[in-house]
Design a protein around this motif. Sequence first.
Motif, mmCIF file in Angstrom:
data_model
loop_
_atom_site.group_PDB
_atom_site.id
_atom_site.type_symbol
_atom_site.label_atom_id
_atom_site.label_comp_id
_atom_site.label_asym_id
_atom_site.label_seq_id
_atom_site.Cartn_x
_atom_site.Cartn_y
_atom_site.Cartn_z
ATOM 1 N N VAL A 207 -10.370 9.001 0.466
ATOM 2 C CA VAL A 207 -9.585 9.622 1.717
ATOM 3 C C VAL A 207 -8.535 8.692 2.091
ATOM 4 N N ALA A 208 -9.119 7.397 2.457
ATOM 5 C CA ALA A 208 -8.254 6.491 2.917
ATOM 6 C C ALA A 208 -6.989 6.091 2.002
ATOM 7 N N HIS A 209 -7.330 6.580 0.495
ATOM 8 C CA HIS A 209 -5.886 6.470 -0.353
ATOM 9 C C HIS A 209 -4.812 7.493 0.046
ATOM 10 N N ILE A 210 -5.282 8.510 0.627
ATOM 11 C CA ILE A 210 -4.304 9.566 1.075
ATOM 12 C C ILE A 210 -3.086 8.766 1.801
ATOM 13 N N ARG A 211 -3.464 8.038 2.737
ATOM 14 C CA ARG A 211 -2.729 7.199 3.541
ATOM 15 C C ARG A 211 -2.068 6.178 2.999
ATOM 16 N N HIS A 212 -2.654 5.411 1.962
ATOM 17 C CA HIS A 212 -2.434 4.064 1.474
ATOM 18 C C HIS A 212 -2.754 4.124 0.067
ATOM 19 N N MET A 213 -2.018 4.357 -0.974
ATOM 20 C CA MET A 213 -2.190 4.409 -2.287
ATOM 21 C C MET A 213 -2.134 3.033 -2.984
ATOM 22 N N ASN A 214 -2.869 2.159 -2.246
ATOM 23 C CA ASN A 214 -2.919 0.818 -2.843
ATOM 24 C C ASN A 214 -4.331 0.095 -2.299
ATOM 25 N N HIS A 215 -4.538 -1.000 -2.705
ATOM 26 C CA HIS A 215 -5.642 -1.830 -2.045
ATOM 27 C C HIS A 215 -5.283 -3.038 -1.209
ATOM 28 N N PRO A 217 -4.043 -4.699 2.821
ATOM 29 C CA PRO A 217 -4.796 -5.104 3.883
ATOM 30 C C PRO A 217 -4.981 -3.662 4.618
ATOM 31 N N ARG A 218 -3.592 -2.746 4.788
ATOM 32 C CA ARG A 218 -3.831 -1.739 5.670
ATOM 33 C C ARG A 218 -4.827 -0.700 5.347
ATOM 34 N N PHE A 219 -5.021 -0.781 3.775
ATOM 35 C CA PHE A 219 -5.953 0.170 3.353
ATOM 36 C C PHE A 219 -7.380 -0.205 3.657
ATOM 37 N N TRP A 220 -7.737 -1.470 3.450
ATOM 38 C CA TRP A 220 -9.238 -2.000 3.725
ATOM 39 C C TRP A 220 -9.306 -1.852 5.272
ATOM 40 N N GLY A 221 -8.227 -2.062 6.286
ATOM 41 C CA GLY A 221 -8.421 -1.923 7.475
ATOM 42 C C GLY A 221 -8.930 -0.481 7.929
ATOM 43 N N LEU A 222 -8.132 0.404 7.416
ATOM 44 C CA LEU A 222 -8.516 1.735 7.613
ATOM 45 C C LEU A 222 -9.821 2.238 7.346
ATOM 46 N N VAL A 223 -10.483 1.834 5.878
ATOM 47 C CA VAL A 223 -11.763 1.792 5.600
ATOM 48 C C VAL A 223 -12.812 1.211 6.648
ATOM 49 N N ALA A 224 -12.328 -0.074 7.015
ATOM 50 C CA ALA A 224 -13.071 -0.956 7.841
ATOM 51 C C ALA A 224 -13.447 -0.125 9.275
ATOM 52 N N ASP A 225 -12.281 0.433 9.881
ATOM 53 C CA ASP A 225 -12.196 1.271 10.936
ATOM 54 C C ASP A 225 -13.297 2.358 10.900
ATOM 55 N N ALA A 226 -13.473 2.961 9.774
ATOM 56 C CA ALA A 226 -14.498 4.086 9.546
ATOM 57 C C ALA A 226 -15.837 3.664 9.309
ATOM 58 N N ILE A 227 -15.704 2.597 8.403
ATOM 59 C CA ILE A 227 -17.288 1.930 8.049
ATOM 60 C C ILE A 227 -16.992 0.425 8.063
#
Length: 266
Positions: A207-215, A217-227
Amino acid sequence: MKPASLHLDYLQIEGRTVPVTVRHNPRAKRMIVRVDLAAGSVQVTAPSRRGVDKALLFAREQREWIAERLQQVPPPVPFRNGAHIPYRGKEHVIRYVGARREDALTRGPVWRVRAADTDGLPEIRVTGHPDFVQRRVTDYLRAKAREELNERALFYADLFDVRPSRITVRDTTTRWGSCSPSRALSFSWRLILAPTYVLDYVAAHEVAHIRHMNHGPRFWGLVADAIPNFEPAKRWLEINGPGLHRFGADPVGLFAGGYRGNPSGR
């Protein structure tokens, strides 16, 4: 053009009965042997329909190479009576209980029973015709995966303020989940075999890839915000994920209907 299956045979390799399927593909320029590590089977692609015997001989000549490849994974575990399989990361036993219609009417053809009610491991009980145990357990697990992944994906979509265009569950072998540029999410149904926190991580990841289609820092930051502590789930998949593909593997349909014997006795 989809390769056509020509012949089925078996190889005895280090005490293991390995199904061998020969397929004809006119585009192939030579004999090709491929080991399906998920199913524990061998496929030989032949450029000619007349080369069945040569293809089987070619597979037998590759025994040592095939044995080395098969050592990378344990034997497949078809969904049959008495099989031990994981469900949400916990060991369960498949128990065929006969064609009892009253159970099917009240609970459906497949249901779970807690360990507290079995005096042992929790069970996945199956009713109906015995030839359909494999298919019914597969359908049950797919349905549970679809239900859980849909719920978790929508939860994270609300959290990230995004909206997936579609959520599907498939039997993928190369990835646990994916997100397309059109916001379509796809997941492997085998995630229902993994611990719940692993399934949850994959749902948040895609689901985070809908916001950031890559891996990035912003993508991993979003994942870390949730988990915040997602690393254990990531490591679990890297170590244990490939082994999930052996559960329910029935490459030649021995347990899908009509056959309940031992292939090694053929």
